[in-house]
Design an enzyme around this catalytic site. Structure first.
Site, PDB file in Angstrom:
ATOM      1  N   ASP A 340      51.020  34.092  46.809  1.00 32.46           N
ATOM      2  CA  ASP A 340      50.102  34.860  46.309  1.00 32.46           C
ATOM      3  C   ASP A 340      50.536  36.186  45.944  1.00 32.46           C
ATOM      4  OD1 ASP A 340      46.975  34.983  46.194  1.00 32.46           O
ATOM      5  OD2 ASP A 340      47.524  36.818  47.756  1.00 32.46           O
ATOM      6  N   GLU A 377      52.597  33.776  42.068  1.00 32.32           N
ATOM      7  CA  GLU A 377      51.677  34.376  41.205  1.00 32.32           C
ATOM      8  C   GLU A 377      52.059  35.786  40.849  1.00 32.32           C
ATOM      9  OE1 GLU A 377      46.827  35.251  41.623  1.00 32.32           O
ATOM     10  OE2 GLU A 377      48.099  35.905  43.290  1.00 32.32           O
TER      11      GLU A 377
END
Length: 701
Positions: A340, A377
């Site tokens: 993330d 990401e």
């Protein structure tokens, strides 16, 4: 001369990764170790029961004999797995230079392998977080091993463990849990996905730091308390450490079904928040080391948008992240990780983005992680956007450019034709220049963050009022289209067009080179009622409504057959970028592009419509890998006639996908739809067709 080992092992080797931090069970006791450079004193707090507000025993670490460098250690005899504990540390409280020790704070062990209980109410101002649990990593894996699908052959299903089965419509015995996922494995097998990407399962708060419950707590789980511990809230058994066993049981069952497990890991911030947040763990042990600080240390840099940012390129933090990844890989048989806001890992100790950041490169080169999938990401909340440039190593990336370009094309935006073709063929503009391949791009149109696919074609504006932030949260630019009505409608024309658009985007996703990722529920029109930021919605807004599988059984069938078509068709899963050239066995190039007149595309002037032919490649002169495919797309609001290119014989091609048709004529699993005849094909508005050339699977003879 040494002996040569010629026999094979009769059973798999099960390695476990251990480390010299946290609580390590040993003969007749447990060894506790915790890092703190600046602490002046350290204590171990032992508890008998989960609901105890005070420890049964407080043990002071011996500075003379129990401190090795900056590591505080203590061996406690007579205890073992299941023991509950906290750390407590004293040291300077000087926020102006980044020191925030609090002698009263009960601290979660950064290496805790499990937590138990919840935050407890406090009348004395002391924060009492969940208790750490001593865990034994032993587990009967019954011969389980990592599945090891090649990334190019992977179909990812992004899902939330609790939300997948918590709805009463799921009909499972253990809703909202790891065991509930096991009960739904037959569904995942039928759908055809090869990997589940689980939203955060690392421990996160289930109530507020003062012990109060809120119905707007972080449902998504992007507020980590303990990176080494599976979330206790997804277990059926509340016994301390039971979540460890149940999570492993889920992984073992998924592997038995041939499905890999990818974890969404949040090595960018923690639940401690900014300077006004509670002291729960890292802040009370070595705040200067664990976080990016600002203005001499008084404030926290906020690259995550969640109050703080982990200082991932500090050697101590880097070591912790490595231990954590190895822990999940070896002790839990995890197959991959989605990082993330991974761009935060590209920031040096001063917060600057750097080329070839040490942590990113080291993760890619780590020998124990060599078989795992690494997915970034490749952006953060502070403006870094590194899609296509995150790393030149073996990292794959969430392809945010794919999401945006495919949405724009099917909305009818111009000029988007060239962008659509580039994304369909694997995004060479992003990955080829760094030596990577099409499978390094994870293609997605929707994800947990944003609209579902149903809402993408039903809403033009976000509707986040249920989040109680006056609709100020969430993304404003959704690249969506409602076709005349905002939200649900009874208009059959709008209903039909919305379903066609969903099929267009699903077909594009599974016909594209790269790795497709499907958001859980998009196969059956799951809706969040226009909410594009459901981080706090642990209710029917977020949960999978299993009645939709039956209600939209035609769409479910369409999506399922698309996945199976892709997995049976090597032409759609190329290991290398397309070249536009023939492989020398047949005249058909691996890719060629035409306009509606059957001529070469004029990328500057042609709009909305495209004809693409993918020629199968040959692994040898006698064996063809896959079939020849012809894809026709029309994103305009008007019907469009396509003339076949010269040399293409229409009767050789059979219709396989037609997004404008109703089920079951929208997809032909046996590739036995009508032949492409005559030489002109008319596509209705906003539609896609795919044809397969008959005889496209030559066998060795």
């Amino acid at each position: 001369m040494g002996r040569e080992l010629v026999h094979s092992l009769s059973s798999p080797i099960h390695s476990m990764h251990t480390f010299s931090y946290g609580a390590v069970p040993q003969d007749n006791g447990v060894l506790f170790s915790v890092y703190s450079r600046s602490a002046t004193s350290m204590w171990l707090l032992l508890y008998n029961h989960v609901d105890d507000t005070e420890p049964s025993e407080v043990i002071r670490f011996n500075q003379e004999y129990g401190r090795l460098g900056d590591i505080w250690t203590a061996f406690i005899s007579g205890i073992g797995p299941g023991q509950l504990y906290h750390f407590q540390a004293d040291g300077p409280f000087q926020p102006e230079i980044g020191q925030r020790f609090d002698k009263r704070a009960r601290l979660i062990d950064p290496y805790a392998k499990a937590l138990a209980g919840n935050f407890q109410p406090s009348l004395d101002g002391i924060v009492r977080p969940p208790k750490c649990v001593v865990v034994d990593d032993q587990f009967d894996w019954q011969g389980d091993r990592h599945v090891r699908h090649h990334l190019a052959d992977t179909v990812i299903y992004e899902m939330h463990v609790r939300g997948f089965t918590n709805s009463p419509s799921s009909g499972v015995e253990h809703p909202g849990t790891y065991l509930g996922v096991i009960e739904k494995i037959p569904y995942l097998i039928d759908l055809g996905v090869t990997a589940v990407e689980l939203m955060p399962i690392h421990e996160f708060p289930m109530n507020e730091a003062d012990g109060t419950f809120t119905d707007h707590q972080n449902y998504w789980g992007y507020e980590t308390l303990a990176f080494f511990a599976p979330h206790r809230g997804f277990a059926t058994n509340s016994e301390p450490g039971a979540q460890v066993r149940e999570f492993k049981e889920m992984i073992r069952a998924l592997h038995e079904a041939g499905i890999e497990v990818i974890l969404d890991v949040v090595f960018n911030h923690t639940a401690e928040g900014n300077e006004h947040g509670p002291t729960l763990s890292f802040r009370g042990l070595e705040n200067q080391v664990y976080y990016h600080l600002d203005q001499g240390g008084k404030y926290y840099k906020n690259y995550s948008g969640c109050g703080n940012a982990i200082n991932g390129n500090h050697p101590v933090v880097r070591e912790m992240i490595f231990h954590c990844l190895r822990h999940w890989t070896c002790n839990y048989h995890i197959d991959g990780f989605r990082f993330d806001l991974a761009s935060i890992l590209s920031r040096d100790r001063s917060g600057n983005l750097v080329p070839s950041p040490p942590l990113v490169e080291a993760i890619a080169e780590d020998p124990l992680l060599a078989d795992t999938k690494l997915i970034a990401e490749a952006w953060d909340a502070a403006g870094a956007y590194q899609v296509g440039s995150f790393s030149h190593m073996r990292w794959a990336e969430w392809n945010g450019r794919y999401r945006d370009d495919i949405r724009r094309f099917w909305r009818g935006d111009v000029p988007t034709l060239g962008d659509y073709a580039t994304r369909l063929s694997g995004s060479s503009d992003l990955y080829q220049k760094t030596g990577r391949e099409p499978f390094h791009g994870v293609n997605f149109i929707t994800a947990h963050d944003g609209f579902t696919l149903n809402d993408l074609v039903s809403y033009e504006h976000k509707h986040n009022y249920a989040n109680r932030e006056d609709n100020q949260d969430g993304e404003n630019n959704n690249i969506s289209m409602n076709f005349g009505v905002e939200g649900p409608t009874d208009d059959p024309a709008i209903i039909g067009m919305r379903e066609r658009q969903i099929k267009n985007m699903l077909a594009t996703l599974f016909l594209s080179q790269g790795v497709p990722m499907l958001l859980s529920g998009d196969e059956c029109r799951r809706t969040q009622r226009g909410n594009n930021n459901t981080y706090c919605q642990d209710n029917a807004i977020s949960w999978f409504d299993w009645s939709l599988v039956k209600k939209y059984k035609g769409l479910y069938r369409f999506c399922k057959e698309l996945i199976h078509f892709r997995l049976c068709e090597p032409t759609l899963r190329q290991r290398n970028f397309l070249t536009g050239k023939s492989d020398g066995v047949e005249k058909l190039p691996d890719v060629s592009w035409y306009n509606v007149m059957g001529h070469a595309v004029d990328w500057r002037h042609d709009k909305n419509c495209l004809l693409c032919i993918l020629g199968a490649r040959h692994s040898s002169r006698r064996v063809r890998d896959g079939s020849d495919l012809m894809i026709l797309v029309n994103s305009s609001p008007d019907p469009q006639a396509f003339e076949l290119p010269v040399g293409i014989k229409p009767k050789e091609w059979n219709l396989t996908i037609d997004t404008s048709a109703r089920s079951p004529l929208d997809i032909f699993p046996k590739r036995d739809g009508a032949t492409l005849y005559p030489r002109v094909a008319v596509l209705p508005p906003r539609s896609l067709r795919c044809y397969v050339r008959r005889g496209g699977r030559k066998q060795a003879g």
